[in-house]
Design a protein around this motif. Sequence first.
Motif, PDB file in Angstrom:
ATOM      1  N   GLU A  43       0.833  -1.197   0.000  1.00 25.39           N
ATOM      2  CA  GLU A  43       0.000   0.000   0.000  1.00 25.39           C
ATOM      3  C   GLU A  43       0.876   1.258   0.000  1.00 25.39           C
ATOM      4  N   LEU A  44       0.698   2.109  -1.021  1.00 27.26           N
ATOM      5  CA  LEU A  44       1.413   3.383  -1.065  1.00 27.26           C
ATOM      6  C   LEU A  44       0.930   4.245   0.091  1.00 27.26           C
ATOM      7  N   ALA A  45       1.857   4.726   0.905  1.00 28.10           N
ATOM      8  CA  ALA A  45       1.472   5.439   2.120  1.00 28.10           C
ATOM      9  C   ALA A  45       1.961   6.888   2.169  1.00 28.10           C
ATOM     10  N   GLY A  46       2.913   7.267   1.327  1.00 29.20           N
ATOM     11  CA  GLY A  46       3.382   8.644   1.366  1.00 29.20           C
ATOM     12  C   GLY A  46       4.738   8.818   0.707  1.00 29.20           C
ATOM     13  N   THR A  47       5.297  10.000   0.923  1.00 30.50           N
ATOM     14  CA  THR A  47       6.635  10.299   0.432  1.00 30.50           C
ATOM     15  C   THR A  47       7.454  10.869   1.586  1.00 30.50           C
ATOM     16  N   GLU A  48       8.766  10.766   1.453  1.00 34.23           N
ATOM     17  CA  GLU A  48       9.659  11.346   2.446  1.00 34.23           C
ATOM     18  C   GLU A  48      11.016  11.600   1.798  1.00 34.23           C
ATOM     19  N   TRP A  49      11.781  12.468   2.424  1.00 36.33           N
ATOM     20  CA  TRP A  49      13.134  12.724   1.952  1.00 36.33           C
ATOM     21  C   TRP A  49      14.047  11.636   2.487  1.00 36.33           C
ATOM     22  N   ALA A  50      14.933  11.168   1.630  1.00 33.91           N
ATOM     23  CA  ALA A  50      15.878  10.123   2.034  1.00 33.91           C
ATOM     24  C   ALA A  50      17.289  10.569   1.673  1.00 33.91           C
ATOM     25  N   GLU A  51      18.216  10.359   2.609  1.00 30.66           N
ATOM     26  CA  GLU A  51      19.625  10.633   2.343  1.00 30.66           C
ATOM     27  C   GLU A  51      20.339   9.304   2.180  1.00 30.66           C
ATOM     28  N   TYR A  52      21.036   9.177   1.067  1.00 32.39           N
ATOM     29  CA  TYR A  52      21.716   7.930   0.740  1.00 32.39           C
ATOM     30  C   TYR A  52      23.175   7.974   1.191  1.00 32.39           C
ATOM     31  N   ALA A  53      23.809   6.815   1.209  1.00 31.45           N
ATOM     32  CA  ALA A  53      25.196   6.707   1.673  1.00 31.45           C
ATOM     33  C   ALA A  53      26.145   7.588   0.859  1.00 31.45           C
ATOM     34  N   ASP A  54      25.825   7.845  -0.400  1.00 22.91           N
ATOM     35  CA  ASP A  54      26.699   8.678  -1.235  1.00 22.91           C
ATOM     36  C   ASP A  54      26.424  10.170  -1.072  1.00 22.91           C
ATOM     37  N   GLY A  55      25.522  10.540  -0.142  1.00 25.74           N
ATOM     38  CA  GLY A  55      25.243  11.943   0.144  1.00 25.74           C
ATOM     39  C   GLY A  55      24.053  12.518  -0.611  1.00 25.74           C
ATOM     40  N   ARG A  56      23.528  11.816  -1.598  1.00 29.77           N
ATOM     41  CA  ARG A  56      22.343  12.297  -2.324  1.00 29.77           C
ATOM     42  C   ARG A  56      21.158  12.400  -1.384  1.00 29.77           C
ATOM     43  N   VAL A  57      20.335  13.405  -1.614  1.00 26.31           N
ATOM     44  CA  VAL A  57      19.080  13.543  -0.892  1.00 26.31           C
ATOM     45  C   VAL A  57      17.977  13.601  -1.940  1.00 26.31           C
ATOM     46  N   GLU A  58      17.037  12.659  -1.859  1.00 22.17           N
ATOM     47  CA  GLU A  58      15.961  12.576  -2.845  1.00 22.17           C
ATOM     48  C   GLU A  58      14.648  12.276  -2.155  1.00 22.17           C
ATOM     49  N   ARG A  59      13.579  12.702  -2.786  1.00 23.09           N
ATOM     50  CA  ARG A  59      12.254  12.362  -2.304  1.00 23.09           C
ATOM     51  C   ARG A  59      11.936  10.962  -2.817  1.00 23.09           C
ATOM     52  N   GLU A  60      11.446  10.104  -1.916  1.00 19.79           N
ATOM     53  CA  GLU A  60      11.088   8.753  -2.361  1.00 19.79           C
ATOM     54  C   GLU A  60       9.732   8.347  -1.813  1.00 19.79           C
ATOM     55  N   LEU A  61       9.100   7.459  -2.550  1.00 15.42           N
ATOM     56  CA  LEU A  61       7.820   6.900  -2.123  1.00 15.42           C
ATOM     57  C   LEU A  61       8.071   5.893  -1.020  1.00 15.42           C
ATOM     58  N   TRP A  62       7.144   5.791  -0.101  1.00 14.04           N
ATOM     59  CA  TRP A  62       7.233   4.713   0.875  1.00 14.04           C
ATOM     60  C   TRP A  62       5.894   4.009   0.945  1.00 14.04           C
ATOM     61  N   PHE A  63       5.965   2.745   1.284  1.00 15.28           N
ATOM     62  CA  PHE A  63       4.820   1.858   1.264  1.00 15.28           C
ATOM     63  C   PHE A  63       4.640   1.244   2.642  1.00 15.28           C
ATOM     64  N   ARG A  64       3.444   0.748   2.889  1.00 15.48           N
ATOM     65  CA  ARG A  64       3.148   0.102   4.163  1.00 15.48           C
ATOM     66  C   ARG A  64       2.950  -1.390   3.907  1.00 15.48           C
ATOM     67  N   GLY A  65       3.551  -2.201   4.755  1.00 13.35           N
ATOM     68  CA  GLY A  65       3.397  -3.642   4.663  1.00 13.35           C
ATOM     69  C   GLY A  65       3.595  -4.265   6.020  1.00 13.35           C
ATOM     70  N   SER A  66       3.311  -5.535   6.110  1.00 11.38           N
ATOM     71  CA  SER A  66       3.490  -6.276   7.362  1.00 11.38           C
ATOM     72  C   SER A  66       4.719  -7.151   7.258  1.00 11.38           C
ATOM     73  N   VAL A  67       5.450  -7.226   8.355  1.00  8.82           N
ATOM     74  CA  VAL A  67       6.646  -8.056   8.407  1.00  8.82           C
ATOM     75  C   VAL A  67       6.536  -8.999   9.598  1.00  8.82           C
ATOM     76  N   GLN A  68       6.746 -10.277   9.339  1.00  7.32           N
ATOM     77  CA  GLN A  68       6.825 -11.289  10.390  1.00  7.32           C
ATOM     78  C   GLN A  68       8.310 -11.468  10.680  1.00  7.32           C
ATOM     79  N   PHE A  69       8.703 -11.144  11.920  1.00  2.00           N
ATOM     80  CA  PHE A  69      10.116 -11.172  12.288  1.00  2.00           C
ATOM     81  C   PHE A  69      10.224 -11.541  13.757  1.00  2.00           C
ATOM     82  N   LEU A  70      11.035 -12.533  14.082  1.00  2.00           N
ATOM     83  CA  LEU A  70      11.205 -13.010  15.455  1.00  2.00           C
ATOM     84  C   LEU A  70       9.862 -13.333  16.107  1.00  2.00           C
ATOM     85  N   ASP A  71       9.033 -14.059  15.381  1.00  2.94           N
ATOM     86  CA  ASP A  71       7.734 -14.528  15.879  1.00  2.94           C
ATOM     87  C   ASP A  71       6.759 -13.410  16.217  1.00  2.94           C
ATOM     88  N   GLU A  72       6.920 -12.259  15.612  1.00  2.53           N
ATOM     89  CA  GLU A  72       5.989 -11.155  15.836  1.00  2.53           C
ATOM     90  C   GLU A  72       5.734 -10.452  14.508  1.00  2.53           C
TER      91      GLU A  72
END
Length: 121
Positions: A43-72
């Motif tokens: 599910e598309l949930a929004g946008t946010e600014w992201a800074e990458y390891a190489d120093g770039r700063v870009e607006r990127e889409l972010w999504f919502r999902g469920s993750v099963q991790f360590l029995d939760e």
Amino acid sequence: MRAYVEIEVSGLRASAAVEAVVDTGFDGGLSLPVDIAVPLGLELAGTEWAEYADGRVERELWFRGSVQFLDETQTVRISLTESEEALAGMALLRVCTLFIDCDTGEVRIERKQDSSNVPPA
């Protein structure tokens, strides 16, 4: 040496088992390759600014999902990447302790005993 975690990611249409690299420099929840993410129907949930390891700063889409991790199951922010590897970020691991033995290559992730007061990602 790379540390990996096994997680199950679910979207609106499907689920997939994913092996993700633990990325201590990534403060997000999860970054998935596009070819894994699209069939899940995240599910598309929004946008946010992201800074990458190489120093770039870009607006990127972010999504919502469920993750099963360590029995939760938890809902996390998921970004998409053209990379072939999934990345597990610190927001996903916020209730955990990470142990890495650099001599043997052993990686162990444990849920903290009292994670009830940890704020959601």
